[in-house]
Enzyme design. Sequence first.
Site, PDB file in Angstrom:
ATOM      1  N   SER A  84       0.803  -1.227   0.000  1.00  0.00           N
ATOM      2  CA  SER A  84       0.000   0.000   0.000  1.00  0.00           C
ATOM      3  C   SER A  84       0.836   1.276   0.000  1.00  0.00           C
ATOM      4  CB  SER A  84      -0.935   0.023   1.213  1.00  0.00           C
ATOM      5  OG  SER A  84      -1.672  -1.174   1.292  1.00  0.00           O
ATOM      6  N   HIS A 122       2.191   4.091   8.390  1.00  0.00           N
ATOM      7  CA  HIS A 122       1.086   4.087   9.346  1.00  0.00           C
ATOM      8  C   HIS A 122       1.398   4.932  10.569  1.00  0.00           C
ATOM      9  CE1 HIS A 122      -1.321   0.902   7.426  1.00  0.00           C
ATOM     10  NE2 HIS A 122      -0.152   0.458   6.992  1.00  0.00           N
ATOM     11  N   SER A 132       6.470   0.869   7.452  1.00  0.00           N
ATOM     12  CA  SER A 132       6.605   1.987   8.390  1.00  0.00           C
ATOM     13  C   SER A 132       7.693   1.703   9.420  1.00  0.00           C
ATOM     14  CB  SER A 132       5.282   2.226   9.128  1.00  0.00           C
ATOM     15  OG  SER A 132       4.188   2.022   8.277  1.00  0.00           O
TER      16      SER A 132
END
Lengths: 122, 476, 422
Positions: B45, B49, B342
């Site tokens: 994606s 985050h 992340s």
Amino acid sequence: MSREMICINCPMGCRLTVDDADKSNIKVAGNTCPRGVTYAVNEITAPKRMVTGSVKVVGGNIPMVSVKTREAIPKELIFDSLEILKKVTLTAPVHIGDVVVADVCGCGVDFIATKKVDSVSR
Amino acid sequence: MKDVIIIGGGVIGCGIARELARYQANVLLLERGNDVSVGTSKANSGIVHGGYDAKPGTLKAKYNVMGNAMFDELSRELDFPFRRNGSIVLCFDESQIGGLDELLNRGITNGVKGMYIVKGSDEIKKLEPYVSDKAVAALVVPSGGIVSPYEMTVAYAENAAVNGVEFRFLSEVTSVINDGNGFTVTCADGYSERAKVVINAAGVYADVINNMVCGEKLRITARKGDYVLMDKTCGYLADHTMFQLPTKMGKGVLVTPTTHGNILVGPTATDVEDKDDVNTTAAELNDAFAKASLTVPTLARRNIITQFSGLRAHLDGDDFVVGESSVNGFYNVAGIESPGLSCAPAIAVDIAQSVAGKLALKQKLHFESKRKGIPQFSKLSNTEREKLIDQNPLYGKIVCRCEVVTEGEIVDSIRRPVGAKDLDGVKRRTRAGMGRCQAGFCTPRIMEIIARELGCDMADVTKRGGESQVVKGRTK
Amino acid sequence: MIKVNLVIVGGGPAGLAAAKSAYDAGERDILILEREAELGGILNQCIHNGFGLHTFKEELTGPEYAARYVDEVTKRNITYKLNATVIDVSCDKTVTYVSAEDGLVQVQAKAIILSCGCRERPRGAINIAGMRGAGVFSAGTAQKLVNIDGYLPGKEVVILGSGDIGLIMARRMTFEGAHVSAVVELMPYSSGLNRNIVQCLNDFGIPLYFSHTVVDIKGRDRVEGVVIAQVDDKLQPIKETERLIACDTLLLSVGLLPENELAKNAEVQLSPTTGGAVVDENLMTNVDGVFECGNVLHVHDLVDFVSAESENAGKCAVDYINGAAPCRDKTVISCTNGVRYCVPTVLNRDETYAPQSFKMRVANVFKKVELAVFADGVKVFGRKRPVVAPGEMENIMLTAEQMKTLKQAKTVEITLIKGEQQ
């Protein structure tokens, strides 16, 4: 016997109805121009096709040059004629209309170049 | 004998390589594919985050919050696309607003800062005008961001290479043998090398590598996610990364802008047997798109430009395994599924420091911490473009017309350290072929450039290495 | 900033014909900008015959047809730039292009003709699921690889879509030694020309499966096969009919899309039906002095019609440069009862009445219809057609007298009269 046929002479693709019961007097309907009749008659008696392809060219600004048969050749010679093209290498310059292969498969029609290739010095 | 062998050239492996490159050590990275960033790191994606989602106390929670905070500086240092666009979690059902509170509280426990909840359609639409009328409340996470995951990985790799890390590709590791004094690592092509420390960053295959060495077995399931990428013309439909509050019906999908201005929709989640199964299916794509339409109802299928799928490494136990294993000198970085991207910067630093401590490595005197990316013609002003073409006329030759990528950029992507060797490599580094025509016009041109730069025939050029030659030889 | 009266974006058949006619209409300050290394556009890779029957009354190949127009342009000493990509066109008619030779150049034009063609619809746009290995090409990409570069994209080929390029490539690949096992068409009819089905498929026994599509692509690094399935009347694949065809290559010929990114920058209004600009009978867009012609305006079947349309655009652009005031009062032509679109899209309610061609496509295959033009509900023109199909553009010519009636009418409608209504 009556049969349906699509004329391939031009993009109009006329739908022809062909009656070839009498081979010496083939009747054609549905054509918009006289070429349709010739096409239908040929298609029944001796079908022909234009063949286009490409051959290698050395010393030019492009690596391949496109060619065509000057006119349609007997359909059964298509693949034989393409075999011949594989073995041909031209040297630049090439002009549109230059004969690439004379008298393809003895049918009396030449392959001619359809694109200009300029020679370049490397 | 190497000091360290890293197995895996994804964002984790390359990140660790870069952080280890700060020390005086012989580091070798082995990658199964033809390039870095060809597994999970290329198809995910691309979200940084906030850190509210992970269970408090887990490694996921710890590294997420730490990693998130590192992105601003890291993206400047290594010059990769990153934007702190903020995330929002949408709730579509009044009775479930409690779920947002739960996430908020979990986030606070994990150390996420600045979160708040907005209620009512009007308030949500102030943030995202095109969001569905049905959204009743949203958790806003200002620290959420988006990153180009493959460009980040490439940036890490280039910087590692410049600082002396060695990369070897098409090197699938088939055995790791521990003889007490170190490890012998052997690849499928017969190549073999010894190292004092081995770091297992093999993504969905990290269990296989671990199980070659460790008594404590790991089991990783490849969890496939399908994505849909939309044309930039509908890029205005989302500014934040929009998640859906998980419900009994499932986890939902996200709708997010990418760092390049497209809209990305997905992922689905299907566990697959085959760890190379990146097959997209019509059912999953339809599912992803239908779910995304709940978030942004005006998403139109005609604006889809491509689909892809990626695999996430899901470990039994649900949390990451990070650090030295029970075997002396064998490190695992395994099960790095979301929010792994992340976490990557924090994990990389952690592992590098731990290895440095173990091997008593000294810091290099001259570590080049900065990396400059490929000048992106499409993003420059006309004055800058003129200057660039003046310096290098190849920047005046536009190859990919959809994304406005020049020959200069493509050549640069090939000539760089850890440079591109195939169409996909060029695409990930320059965006050539990523636009709306999906490489229809530029494929032959790029093949020609790759062949010229690598000194091979166009017939040898591949899409992604291996048996992926684009053409089947010459016609004549 | 340099100043040029007429900038033509794209040196393919449309741009060349526009340049020629603009010159012949008296304009001498013309600049053609072409992104490729030679003029002629996509015609250069269309080495098959079938071009020019209308324009030159003889059958030419693509490169020959292009060469005729290149000769016309060079004979007139019209300026052109090669390897020059236009990256922006603004509504104040500034054209920005880049080339290795000139760097970045901004040109202020009095009029602009956009003649930059179309692109192929890619795999992603039609959502074919499956693996993403090498071996999936749009037909035009394959055509360039074979005809220009001399490389064979694959040996065992399936073609999705029966557009003309797909049909032509079926024959081309066969000629180059590949085996084409099937052409698969989603619709119950072909979007290509009938003559191409005959001479490119039937001649070589290549099967054409109507109402079929590709539902899955197999093969990790390289295509190893495709799964095809029949579709129902809602175009949804029928699971039970799925079957695998082993192949190493899938060619896509699933539609062409006018490439209007530059037009969008210039704030040109686009038609959702054609993907090209909304134009009047002078081929002028809503932006004064910006014209469109050729496949960027709407996708043509025949280059001959592109040339004719573009010659008109060239002439009209010169009229505009010479001060012809754009007409603000326009009638939108309504297309009804199966007529999908018509170019021109609007008519100027002015007092110039010249013979005018109308090009249109229908939305489905219809048999025994009359293509009719109505002005204020009164039939002005009608042509009976035994069959009309989406793949074959209809081109009708109205006389100056008929145009006068149309231009004076409040409503203009182009429609199909079907069956007993006739």
